[in-house]
Design an enzyme around this catalytic site. Sequence first.
Site, PDB file in Angstrom:
ATOM      1  N   LYS A   9      42.916  36.147  29.292  1.00  0.00           N
ATOM      2  CA  LYS A   9      41.873  37.120  30.144  1.00  0.00           C
ATOM      3  C   LYS A   9      41.005  37.665  29.162  1.00  0.00           C
ATOM      4  O   LYS A   9      39.497  37.972  29.456  1.00  0.00           O
ATOM      5  CB  LYS A   9      42.654  38.317  31.188  1.00  0.00           C
ATOM      6  CG  LYS A   9      43.371  37.691  32.152  1.00  0.00           C
ATOM      7  CD  LYS A   9      44.353  38.619  33.053  1.00  0.00           C
ATOM      8  CE  LYS A   9      45.130  38.111  34.170  1.00  0.00           C
ATOM      9  NZ  LYS A   9      46.034  38.912  34.860  1.00  0.00           N
ATOM     10  N   GLN A  37      48.815  44.601  33.623  1.00  0.00           N
ATOM     11  CA  GLN A  37      49.551  43.237  33.851  1.00  0.00           C
ATOM     12  C   GLN A  37      50.845  43.568  34.628  1.00  0.00           C
ATOM     13  O   GLN A  37      51.653  44.378  34.049  1.00  0.00           O
ATOM     14  CB  GLN A  37      49.640  42.500  32.592  1.00  0.00           C
ATOM     15  CG  GLN A  37      50.454  41.105  32.879  1.00  0.00           C
ATOM     16  CD  GLN A  37      49.569  40.063  33.454  1.00  0.00           C
ATOM     17  OE1 GLN A  37      48.161  40.365  33.651  1.00  0.00           O
ATOM     18  NE2 GLN A  37      49.881  39.251  34.152  1.00  0.00           N
ATOM     19  N   ASP A  97      41.678  44.521  39.809  1.00  0.00           N
ATOM     20  CA  ASP A  97      43.007  43.487  40.430  1.00  0.00           C
ATOM     21  C   ASP A  97      42.765  43.783  42.003  1.00  0.00           C
ATOM     22  O   ASP A  97      43.552  42.965  42.353  1.00  0.00           O
ATOM     23  CB  ASP A  97      44.169  44.025  39.694  1.00  0.00           C
ATOM     24  CG  ASP A  97      44.806  43.030  38.729  1.00  0.00           C
ATOM     25  OD1 ASP A  97      44.636  42.085  38.748  1.00  0.00           O
ATOM     26  OD2 ASP A  97      45.480  43.665  37.844  1.00  0.00           O
TER      27      ASP A  97
HETATM   28  N1  GUN Z   1      51.008  39.446  37.187  1.00  0.00           N
HETATM   29  C1  GUN Z   1      51.007  38.298  38.026  1.00  0.00           C
HETATM   30  N2  GUN Z   1      49.605  38.171  38.657  1.00  0.00           N
HETATM   31  C2  GUN Z   1      48.779  39.397  38.035  1.00  0.00           C
HETATM   32  C3  GUN Z   1      47.414  39.403  38.341  1.00  0.00           C
HETATM   33  O1  GUN Z   1      46.396  39.002  39.237  1.00  0.00           O
HETATM   34  N3  GUN Z   1      47.147  40.737  37.922  1.00  0.00           N
HETATM   35  C4  GUN Z   1      48.060  41.530  37.167  1.00  0.00           C
HETATM   36  N4  GUN Z   1      47.775  42.673  36.615  1.00  0.00           N
HETATM   37  N5  GUN Z   1      49.126  41.182  37.138  1.00  0.00           N
HETATM   38  C5  GUN Z   1      49.779  40.106  37.492  1.00  0.00           C
END
Ligand code: GUN
Length: 299
Positions: free
Chosen positions: A52, A96, A119
Site C-alpha cells: 500500500k 491494518q 478504509d
Molecule cells: N485487513 C485485511 N483487509 C484489510 C483492509 O482492507 N484494510 C485494513 N485496514 N485491514 C485489512
Amino acid sequence: MQILDGKIVSTAVKERVKEQTTLLRSSGKKTPHLAAILVGTDGGSETYVASKVKSCEEIGFASTLLRLDATIPESTLIEAIEKLNADDDVDGILVQLPLPKHISEEKIINLIHPGKDVDGFHPNSVGKMVQGLPTFIPATPYGILMMLEHYQVETKGKHAVVIGRSNIVGRPISILLNRNTYPGNCTVTVCHSHTHNLKELCLQADIIVAALGKPGFLTADMVKENAVVIDVGITRVPDVTKKSGFAIKGDVDFEHVAPKCSFITPVPGGVGLMTIAALLTNTYNACVSKFEHQTALNS
Ligand code: GUN
C-alpha cells in the site's frame, strides 16, 4: 471464459489517480497523504501494508508508515490515531487489521476521523453506504465494483451469492451488489459458516463472491455454467518450490472452475491488486474533501 484481470484494471485506475494528483500539484494544491499503522509483525499484514505504501509512492502520494510493537497498550494506538486525526497534512488513515487481541478493533475504528476513513470501516461510512449516500467504500468491495464496471459485467436482476459476512468484504459487497445502481440491482444471498445448503445456493448463482478465506473451497460442482466468479481469498499456503516458502491461494479451485465461467478473477492478479487501487482512490477523494468536492473521482 474471460479473465477479470486485476493488473489491467488496477493499472488503469492508478494511472487516472496519478494524473489527477499531478493536476492537483500543478495547481498548487496539496499532495494526498496516506498514513498507515501496522501493529505487530504478522507476515501477511507486513506485505499488504508495504505494498500500500509503495503504491502511494508510485502515484505521487505522500505516505507515512507507523510501525508499533504487538505488545503496546491500546492507549498508545489511541494516541497515535488522535495525532493523525489532528494532523492537517494527513488525508487518510489506515489501521491494518487484524489487531492484537488485547486491542479493541471496534474502539480503534470508531476513533478514526470519518473524513479520513479511507478504509470505509467507520460506522459513519458504513451507515452512508447502506443508505446509498456518497462515502468511502471499503477498498476490496470497491475494487470488485471497479472490475465489474471495467469489463461491463451485467449485474441487473442477477442472483449473487456471497460466501462470507465479514465487515471487510462479505457484508459490504452484499449491500453494494444489492444497490439500485450499476454495478448492482442483484438479488443477494449471503452465506456463512451456519448456512445449510451452500452448494444448492451456489448452483443457483449467476455471480459468486467467495470471501471466506479457505483455499480451494469453491469447486466446479458448486458452480453453474456461465457464472461470474469473484475470488477474494489470499491465503498463504506452504510451498517448497517458492523462494518465499509459500504460495498465495484463492478460495476458488481456479483450474476446474474457470472453464465453466463467463468471467473469473485469478489469484494472484485479481481482486488483491484492486484493493490497493480502490484505497488510493479513496485517499485522493479524502484529500480533495471528497464528496463535497467537484473533482472527486467516482463519486
Ligand atoms: N485487513 C485485511 N483487509 C484489510 C483492509 O482492507 N484494510 C485494513 N485496514 N485491514 C485489512
